[in-house]
Design a protein around this motif. Structure first.
Motif, mmCIF file in Angstrom:
data_model
loop_
_atom_site.group_PDB
_atom_site.id
_atom_site.type_symbol
_atom_site.label_atom_id
_atom_site.label_comp_id
_atom_site.label_asym_id
_atom_site.label_seq_id
_atom_site.Cartn_x
_atom_site.Cartn_y
_atom_site.Cartn_z
ATOM 1 N N ILE A 172 0.849 -1.208 0.000
ATOM 2 C CA ILE A 172 0.000 0.000 0.000
ATOM 3 C C ILE A 172 0.877 1.248 0.000
ATOM 4 O O ILE A 172 0.618 2.203 -0.742
ATOM 5 N N HIS A 173 1.919 1.248 0.815
ATOM 6 C CA HIS A 173 2.829 2.399 0.872
ATOM 7 C C HIS A 173 3.491 2.649 -0.482
ATOM 8 O O HIS A 173 3.596 3.798 -0.931
ATOM 9 N N ALA A 174 3.919 1.574 -1.142
ATOM 10 C CA ALA A 174 4.561 1.716 -2.457
ATOM 11 C C ALA A 174 3.585 2.299 -3.477
ATOM 12 O O ALA A 174 3.962 3.165 -4.278
ATOM 13 N N VAL A 175 2.326 1.856 -3.446
ATOM 14 C CA VAL A 175 1.322 2.402 -4.363
ATOM 15 C C VAL A 175 1.099 3.880 -4.071
ATOM 16 O O VAL A 175 1.048 4.714 -4.979
ATOM 17 N N GLN A 176 0.986 4.230 -2.792
ATOM 18 C CA GLN A 176 0.742 5.625 -2.426
ATOM 19 C C GLN A 176 1.922 6.524 -2.773
ATOM 20 O O GLN A 176 1.721 7.686 -3.131
ATOM 21 N N GLU A 177 3.125 6.007 -2.667
ATOM 22 C CA GLU A 177 4.310 6.792 -3.025
ATOM 23 C C GLU A 177 4.376 7.059 -4.526
ATOM 24 O O GLU A 177 4.676 8.158 -4.952
ATOM 25 N N SER A 178 4.100 6.029 -5.324
ATOM 26 C CA SER A 178 4.237 6.188 -6.772
ATOM 27 C C SER A 178 2.985 6.737 -7.449
ATOM 28 O O SER A 178 3.070 7.290 -8.538
ATOM 29 N N HIS A 179 1.825 6.592 -6.804
ATOM 30 C CA HIS A 179 0.558 7.079 -7.352
ATOM 31 C C HIS A 179 -0.259 7.730 -6.236
ATOM 32 O O HIS A 179 -1.201 7.137 -5.715
ATOM 33 N N PRO A 180 0.080 8.969 -5.854
ATOM 34 C CA PRO A 180 -0.545 9.596 -4.682
ATOM 35 C C PRO A 180 -2.063 9.783 -4.776
ATOM 36 O O PRO A 180 -2.729 9.828 -3.755
ATOM 37 N N GLY A 181 -2.626 9.836 -5.952
ATOM 38 C CA GLY A 181 -4.062 10.061 -6.078
ATOM 39 C C GLY A 181 -4.908 8.798 -6.044
ATOM 40 O O GLY A 181 -6.134 8.865 -6.018
ATOM 41 N N VAL A 182 -4.253 7.638 -6.012
ATOM 42 C CA VAL A 182 -4.981 6.372 -6.055
ATOM 43 C C VAL A 182 -5.422 5.979 -4.642
ATOM 44 O O VAL A 182 -4.666 6.105 -3.683
ATOM 45 N N VAL A 183 -6.644 5.508 -4.526
ATOM 46 C CA VAL A 183 -7.185 5.047 -3.246
ATOM 47 C C VAL A 183 -6.971 3.543 -3.143
ATOM 48 O O VAL A 183 -7.256 2.807 -4.082
ATOM 49 N N CYS A 184 -6.464 3.086 -2.013
ATOM 50 C CA CYS A 184 -6.279 1.652 -1.773
ATOM 51 C C CYS A 184 -7.374 1.174 -0.819
ATOM 52 O O CYS A 184 -7.583 1.767 0.229
ATOM 53 N N VAL A 185 -8.043 0.106 -1.196
ATOM 54 C CA VAL A 185 -9.096 -0.483 -0.371
ATOM 55 C C VAL A 185 -8.678 -1.906 -0.043
ATOM 56 O O VAL A 185 -8.324 -2.670 -0.931
ATOM 57 N N VAL A 186 -8.717 -2.258 1.246
ATOM 58 C CA VAL A 186 -8.344 -3.607 1.674
ATOM 59 C C VAL A 186 -9.613 -4.379 2.003
ATOM 60 O O VAL A 186 -10.406 -3.963 2.844
ATOM 61 N N TYR A 187 -9.797 -5.484 1.311
ATOM 62 C CA TYR A 187 -10.903 -6.392 1.594
ATOM 63 C C TYR A 187 -10.357 -7.467 2.527
ATOM 64 O O TYR A 187 -9.322 -8.047 2.264
#
Length: 85
Positions: free
Chosen positions: A61-76
């Motif tokens: 999740i941290h890697a996604v947020q670092e490289s794509h700050p506008g993307v929302v991560c949802v954990v199921y």
């Protein structure tokens, strides 16, 4: 003639179910909050179990947020005893 009637009735039923499904799925609070936003869904069955996989999950999740700050991560997750933040 009765075969055509059955096909038409089944078609109408399927269209009605599709409409109802879309109507219900768009009614949730999270769906409205995420509408129009880029979203990534991650599945982790027991994210709060303490087995070590959580670190990998949060690093991803941290890697996604670092490289794509506008993307929302949802954990199921399968965890039912964890409160919302």
């Amino acid at each position: 003639a009765s075969g055509v009637t059955v096909v038409l009735l089944l078609g109408a039923l399927l269209l009605g179910l599709r409409w109802y499904s879309r109507r219900c799925s768009g009614a949730s609070e999270i769906t409205r909050a995420l509408k129009g936003r880029e979203t990534i869904g991650l599945f982790h069955p027991y994210a709060h179990a303490g087995g070590g996989g959580e670190r990998v999950l949060w690093c991803a999740i941290h890697a996604v947020q670092e490289s794509h700050p506008g993307v929302v991560c949802v954990v199921y997750t399968g965890d039912t005893d964890v409160a919302k933040p």
